[in-house]
Structures are given as C-alpha cells and as structure tokens.
Design a protein around this motif. Structure first.
Motif, PDB file in Angstrom:
ATOM      1  N   LEU A   1       4.237   5.163   2.430  1.00  0.00           N
ATOM      2  CA  LEU A   1       3.627   6.079   3.393  1.00  0.00           C
ATOM      3  C   LEU A   1       2.138   5.774   3.556  1.00  0.00           C
ATOM      4  N   LEU A   2       1.480   5.444   2.463  1.00  0.00           N
ATOM      5  CA  LEU A   2       0.058   5.113   2.523  1.00  0.00           C
ATOM      6  C   LEU A   2      -0.175   3.856   3.346  1.00  0.00           C
ATOM      7  N   LEU A   3       0.642   2.830   3.139  1.00  0.00           N
ATOM      8  CA  LEU A   3       0.489   1.587   3.898  1.00  0.00           C
ATOM      9  C   LEU A   3       0.736   1.833   5.386  1.00  0.00           C
ATOM     10  N   SER A   4       1.716   2.679   5.707  1.00  0.00           N
ATOM     11  CA  SER A   4       1.990   3.015   7.114  1.00  0.00           C
ATOM     12  C   SER A   4       0.781   3.705   7.740  1.00  0.00           C
ATOM     13  N   THR A   5       0.208   4.635   7.009  1.00  0.00           N
ATOM     14  CA  THR A   5      -0.959   5.361   7.512  1.00  0.00           C
ATOM     15  C   THR A   5      -2.147   4.428   7.713  1.00  0.00           C
ATOM     16  N   LEU A   6      -2.308   3.473   6.814  1.00  0.00           N
ATOM     17  CA  LEU A   6      -3.403   2.501   6.942  1.00  0.00           C
ATOM     18  C   LEU A   6      -3.222   1.628   8.183  1.00  0.00           C
TER      19      LEU A   6
ATOM     20  N   VAL B   1      11.743   2.794   5.516  1.00  0.00           N
ATOM     21  CA  VAL B   1      12.131   1.397   5.682  1.00  0.00           C
ATOM     22  C   VAL B   1      11.397   0.513   4.674  1.00  0.00           C
ATOM     23  N   LEU B   2      10.096   0.703   4.525  1.00  0.00           N
ATOM     24  CA  LEU B   2       9.347  -0.076   3.537  1.00  0.00           C
ATOM     25  C   LEU B   2       9.855   0.193   2.129  1.00  0.00           C
ATOM     26  N   PHE B   3      10.136   1.456   1.845  1.00  0.00           N
ATOM     27  CA  PHE B   3      10.622   1.849   0.525  1.00  0.00           C
ATOM     28  C   PHE B   3      11.953   1.169   0.210  1.00  0.00           C
ATOM     29  N   ALA B   4      12.877   1.185   1.188  1.00  0.00           N
ATOM     30  CA  ALA B   4      14.188   0.574   0.972  1.00  0.00           C
ATOM     31  C   ALA B   4      14.069  -0.933   0.796  1.00  0.00           C
ATOM     32  N   ALA B   5      13.210  -1.571   1.596  1.00  0.00           N
ATOM     33  CA  ALA B   5      13.022  -3.019   1.474  1.00  0.00           C
ATOM     34  C   ALA B   5      12.456  -3.375   0.110  1.00  0.00           C
ATOM     35  N   ALA B   6      11.556  -2.547  -0.392  1.00  0.00           N
ATOM     36  CA  ALA B   6      10.990  -2.803  -1.718  1.00  0.00           C
ATOM     37  C   ALA B   6      12.021  -2.563  -2.816  1.00  0.00           C
ATOM     38  N   LYS B   7      12.868  -1.560  -2.642  1.00  0.00           N
ATOM     39  CA  LYS B   7      13.930  -1.308  -3.626  1.00  0.00           C
ATOM     40  C   LYS B   7      14.895  -2.488  -3.689  1.00  0.00           C
ATOM     41  N   ASP B   8      15.098  -3.139  -2.547  1.00  0.00           N
ATOM     42  CA  ASP B   8      15.957  -4.322  -2.507  1.00  0.00           C
ATOM     43  C   ASP B   8      15.205  -5.590  -2.876  1.00  0.00           C
ATOM     44  N   LYS B   9      13.934  -5.419  -3.291  1.00  0.00           N
ATOM     45  CA  LYS B   9      13.097  -6.522  -3.766  1.00  0.00           C
ATOM     46  C   LYS B   9      12.721  -7.510  -2.668  1.00  0.00           C
ATOM     47  N   ASP B  10      12.701  -7.023  -1.411  1.00  0.00           N
ATOM     48  CA  ASP B  10      12.284  -7.865  -0.302  1.00  0.00           C
ATOM     49  C   ASP B  10      10.884  -7.520   0.180  1.00  0.00           C
ATOM     50  N   MET B  11      10.296  -6.496  -0.402  1.00  0.00           N
ATOM     51  CA  MET B  11       8.888  -6.155  -0.241  1.00  0.00           C
ATOM     52  C   MET B  11       8.296  -6.071  -1.645  1.00  0.00           C
ATOM     53  N   PRO B  12       6.986  -6.202  -1.783  1.00  0.00           N
ATOM     54  CA  PRO B  12       6.365  -6.074  -3.110  1.00  0.00           C
ATOM     55  C   PRO B  12       6.772  -4.773  -3.798  1.00  0.00           C
ATOM     56  N   LYS B  13       6.948  -4.838  -5.103  1.00  0.00           N
ATOM     57  CA  LYS B  13       7.525  -3.718  -5.843  1.00  0.00           C
ATOM     58  C   LYS B  13       6.668  -2.459  -5.845  1.00  0.00           C
ATOM     59  N   PHE B  14       5.364  -2.582  -5.558  1.00  0.00           N
ATOM     60  CA  PHE B  14       4.541  -1.366  -5.541  1.00  0.00           C
ATOM     61  C   PHE B  14       4.973  -0.422  -4.424  1.00  0.00           C
ATOM     62  N   LEU B  15       5.657  -0.954  -3.372  1.00  0.00           N
ATOM     63  CA  LEU B  15       6.129  -0.107  -2.281  1.00  0.00           C
ATOM     64  C   LEU B  15       7.397   0.654  -2.638  1.00  0.00           C
ATOM     65  N   ALA B  16       8.006   0.344  -3.780  1.00  0.00           N
ATOM     66  CA  ALA B  16       9.235   1.027  -4.209  1.00  0.00           C
ATOM     67  C   ALA B  16       8.941   2.265  -5.043  1.00  0.00           C
ATOM     68  N   LYS B  17       7.695   2.578  -5.259  1.00  0.00           N
ATOM     69  CA  LYS B  17       7.346   3.741  -6.073  1.00  0.00           C
ATOM     70  C   LYS B  17       7.421   5.016  -5.239  1.00  0.00           C
ATOM     71  N   SER B  18       7.973   6.063  -5.845  1.00  0.00           N
ATOM     72  CA  SER B  18       8.053   7.356  -5.166  1.00  0.00           C
ATOM     73  C   SER B  18       7.436   8.434  -6.042  1.00  0.00           C
ATOM     74  N   THR B  19       7.077   9.543  -5.412  1.00  0.00           N
ATOM     75  CA  THR B  19       6.466  10.653  -6.129  1.00  0.00           C
ATOM     76  C   THR B  19       7.556  11.519  -6.756  1.00  0.00           C
ATOM     77  N   PRO B  20       7.188  12.458  -7.621  1.00  0.00           N
ATOM     78  CA  PRO B  20       8.189  13.368  -8.194  1.00  0.00           C
ATOM     79  C   PRO B  20       8.955  14.168  -7.143  1.00  0.00           C
ATOM     80  N   LYS B  21       8.408  14.274  -5.942  1.00  0.00           N
ATOM     81  CA  LYS B  21       9.088  14.999  -4.864  1.00  0.00           C
ATOM     82  C   LYS B  21       9.889  14.061  -3.966  1.00  0.00           C
TER      83      LYS B  21
END
Length: 480
Positions: A338-343, A311-331
């Motif tokens: 995921l890190l923010l959720s864990t925190l 959910v955070l990833f999708a919101a960031a991809k749509d530019k409604d969350m800060p763009k650092f949350l739109a980054k994904s790993t090679p996998k």
C-alpha cells in the motif's frame, strides 16, 4: 473472540463483493462519458460501441466467473491467472501492469476532482497546478492512513459510498429523459459520417479506450476472492455488478444526445454529465453532479487503492516481487504494498505539473496498461478449456461454452490493444521495461532462474518496444 471467528467476521458477503465491483467501476469515468463519446461519434456509433464493449466485457466477466469456479485455489485473479498460465515473467508484467494502471487511474481521479472544483477554487486550474497537487497529496496520504486501519473497515465504507454515489446518476437519467429533445437526438444519429466525417468504424474505434476505462474494476471481486465468504459469490458478484453498471453507462451516454448537438457535447467541460444536466435544468444541475462525482471518485479511489496493494502483495507472496512487499499488518493490510502504491500516485501527481493534457493522457494510459492483464486472463481461460484442466467430471457442453466465451474475450482484448494505438503500446513498454529490475531483484532473492525461453522472448519484445518508445519521445513521434 478466537482467531477463526475473527477471520470469519472479516469475510465479505455477496452484496459486499458486488458493491466492490460496482464501486470500482462507477468512478470518474461515467461522469466524462457524454463528452468523450460525442467527441468521437454520434448516436449510432455510441450504440455500436456499447454493444461491442458490453459483449466483450461480459465475456471477460464470464471468464473471471469461470476461472473462480475452475481454479478456486488461485486467490488473486488478475495476477495469478497470468502467472499460472504463461510463466513467471508474463505474470510479473501482468501484476505490474495492473498495479500501474490502478495508480494512474487514481492519479486521474484527483486531477478530475480538483478540476471539478475550479469554479470554487480557481487556483486549482485544470487539476494541474501546485495547489491542486498539494491538496490531492494530502488526501492521498489520508486514504493511506484509513486503509491501514484494516481492509474490512475500508470495504464497509466503500459499500456505503457505492449506494450514495448512484443517486445523482439516477437523478440525471430521470431529469434528462423529461428534458429530452427528439429533434436534437435525431440530428445526432450519424455523427457526421454521412457528411464527410470519419467513417462509422473509425468513430467506434475512437471510443474503445474510454469504454475500457469505465469498466476497469470488473475484476474487483476476483481480486478479493480470498476475502469471500463463499467462493461461488466471486463470479456472481462480477456478473451482477457488470450488468448493473453497463445499463447505467449506456443510458447516461445515449440520452445525452437528446439534450445538445453533438458538436456542443464534444466540447463540454468535464465532468460533462454535470454540463449536460446544467443545460437541462440550470446551474444547480452542474453543482449537484459535481458533488456526486466527488463522492463517487473518493469511493473508487478507495477500492482501486485496495486492489492495487492486493496485487503487489500477492505477487510478493508468490515470490515474484521483492519479499518486503509480502508483509502485512496485524489487521491483514498489505502495508508495504500500500505504501509503494501511494508513493507511485504521489510521483504521478508531481508529473501532472509538467504534463500537457494530463487528464486525457492519464485516462488513456490507465486503460492501456490494463489491457495486457485482461488479455492474459482470457488467454488462461482459453488454455484450460482447450486442455480440459479443471473440467473433470463436468459435461463437455460446459467446457465448450467456456471455450467459446474465452475465445471471444481473447479476440476482444486483442482488438482493444490494436484500437489503443501504437503510441500507447510503446509508452506502456517504456513503463514496463524498467520494472523488470524489480523482477530481477525478486528472482535474485529466490536464487531462481531469471527467464525461461518464453520469458526471454517476452522481455526482448518489451525492451524493443521501450527503446522505440524512448526514441519516439525524443523525436516527437510519441507524445504525452
């Protein structure tokens, strides 16, 4: 292997998507049902509660199924439906609320796991001691590392766990049916409304939040729509998973009234499914159910962690969350989300150390935060049915059917918000209002307009609710 082949191999089939839905819903909640329902109502009230919750949640399942078909280009149901239908800020609140709900639910899971282990490790207490929090924290970060290995691997593990954890619950049903006492069951019929207790309506109202909690995850396949091999499988998995889980939940809670009097059921130690089985067969029943609970909760924690990050990833991809949350790993793992959720889960675990009645509070807060995303998704389905958006070339009876379903879902979710009560609504506003800073930061990155006129109205309502909630906490009107 080519990139296309790699993407194809990472797609989820109908059974895998259905397992995600079942795995998301069959978590800690089912193991608490006998005590939570018996503390509010008797057999008749429980039957009515499941009819109401089942019908309402089935309508929501049909809503997600219809939206998956009518709007196949929308890849993250809970968040993007609210955004598309009602604007950027309501969509942001939906995304944040769903995310916070998932994190609160995951915190609840670890409190319940450690409290379940209290007979083995007394230092865990009721899941709110320093040792319980430390052990929970180790596992929370261990799951973070597991999911970082890749979504497909984590989803595969979840499918295995889903199959394994249903066995203790099915055994519970079989054993309790054989130990069933008709006279005890009949004595529990009214729940006390015929002898000076709460009326039946208030009894049923008191069960609504726990029924919402146990059904959280019904949107699981919709959230993972971008991983589906076939788009039509998203809706099928949602409905198949829901019907299976409804039958299991209703059976477990109602047959428990045939083992112990309502008053005793309402005072059982959690997990109450284990306590009921212990009453029927002896101590081994409690240990067996406790083992099943731990397996079940670990699987649900995995599924919820995946959904929250998505959910955070999708919101960031749509530019409604800060763009650092739109980054994904090679996998293809949304690592920062995921890190923010864990925190946040870690922060909530620390708060558990200072909270009274942390287990029940986290359950109720989890359910309350999920209500707005559900209501907005149902509202969007109603909107497109009214405006005929996505129904070109289809028979009008299809649109009318979806219109009726969406209308019932809207009424049901609004009823749930009312049933949750003013205190939880205000506490939700206390959490949502500060999150607007995150929204403002994202809008600044995009140099976009902060609020539309409807957005300002929604923000003012949330801010007023937060102010009233804070005043309530200070004066004691609102309690945690």
């Amino acid at each position: 292997m080519t990139t296309t082949e790699q993407k194809s191999s990472s797609k989820l089939s109908l059974p895998a998507l259905t397992a995600m839905v079942v795995g998301s819903m069959v978590g800690a909640g089912v193991f608490t049902l006998p005590q939570r329902l018996a503390s509010e109502t008797g057999v008749l009230g429980a039957v009515i509660a499941w009819v109401v919750a089942g019908a309402g949640m089935l309508m929501l399942a049909f809503v997600f199924q219809a939206l998956a078909v009518r709007k196949p280009h929308l890849d993250n149901g809970v968040y993007v439906y609210a955004r598309t239908g009602f604007g950027v800020y309501p969509g942001f609140l939906s995304a944040f609320g769903f995310w916070a709900s998932a994190c609160a639910g995951n915190t609840f899971y670890w409190v319940l796991i450690t409290s379940t282990l209290k007979p083995l490790v007394p230092a865990f207490g009721d899941g709110d001691t320093i040792w319980a929090v430390l052990v929970s924290s180790v596992f929370v970060w261990g799951f973070y590392l597991l999911i970082m290995r890749g979504v497909k691997e984590a989803a595969g593990i979840n499918a295995i766990v889903t199959a394994a954890k249903v066995i203790p619950l099915l055994l519970f049903v079989v054993v309790v049916i054989f130990a069933f006492k008709p006279d005890v069951f009949l004595a529990n019929i009214t729940g006390g409304y015929d002898s000076g207790g709460e009326n039946l309506f208030e009894q049923v109202r008191g069960t609504m939040l726990v029924t919402v909690f146990v059904f959280l995850g019904i949107e699981g396949a919709s959230v993972y729509s971008r991983f589906a091999k076939k788009r039509a499988d998203v809706g099928r998995a949602t409905v198949l998973g829901f019907l299976s889980v409804l039958a299991l939940f209703a059976t477990i809670s109602i047959i428990s009234y045939g083992i112990l009097p309502k008053e005793q059921l309402g005072e059982l130690r959690q997990p109450s499914v284990g306590s009921v089985l212990e009453s029927a067969v002896g101590p081994w029943g409690a240990w067996f159910i406790s083992a099943g609970l731990i397996v079940s909760v670990l699987g649900a924690f995995l599924a919820w962690s995946l959904m929250a990050a998505e959910v955070l990833f999708a919101a960031a991809k749509d530019k409604d969350m800060p763009k650092f949350l739109a980054k994904s790993t090679p996998k293809d793992v949304p690592g920062n989300a995921l890190l923010l959720s864990t925190l946040l889960i870690q922060a909530l675990l620390v708060i558990v150390l200072f909270a009274d009645g942390a287990l029940d509070f986290m359950l109720d807060l989890t359910a309350s935060l999920a209500l707005m995303p559900f209501a907005l998704a149902a509202g969007y389905a109603l909107k497109i049915a009214l405006t005929r958006d996505g129904y070109a070339g289809l028979p009008d009876r299809t649109r009318i059917r979806d219109l009726v379903v969406a209308a019932i879902a809207v009424v049901y979710t609004l009823f749930l918000i009312w049933a949750a009560g003013l205190q939880l609504l205000l506490l939700s506003c206390v959490l949502l209002a500060p999150a607007t800073l995150l929204y403002g930061f994202a809008r600044r990155e995009q140099r976009g307009r902060l609020f539309t006129t409807p957005g300002w109205i929604v923000f003012i309502l949330v801010a007023v609710g937060a102010i009233v909630g804070i005043i309530g906490l200070i004066t004691g009107f609102v309690s945690i």
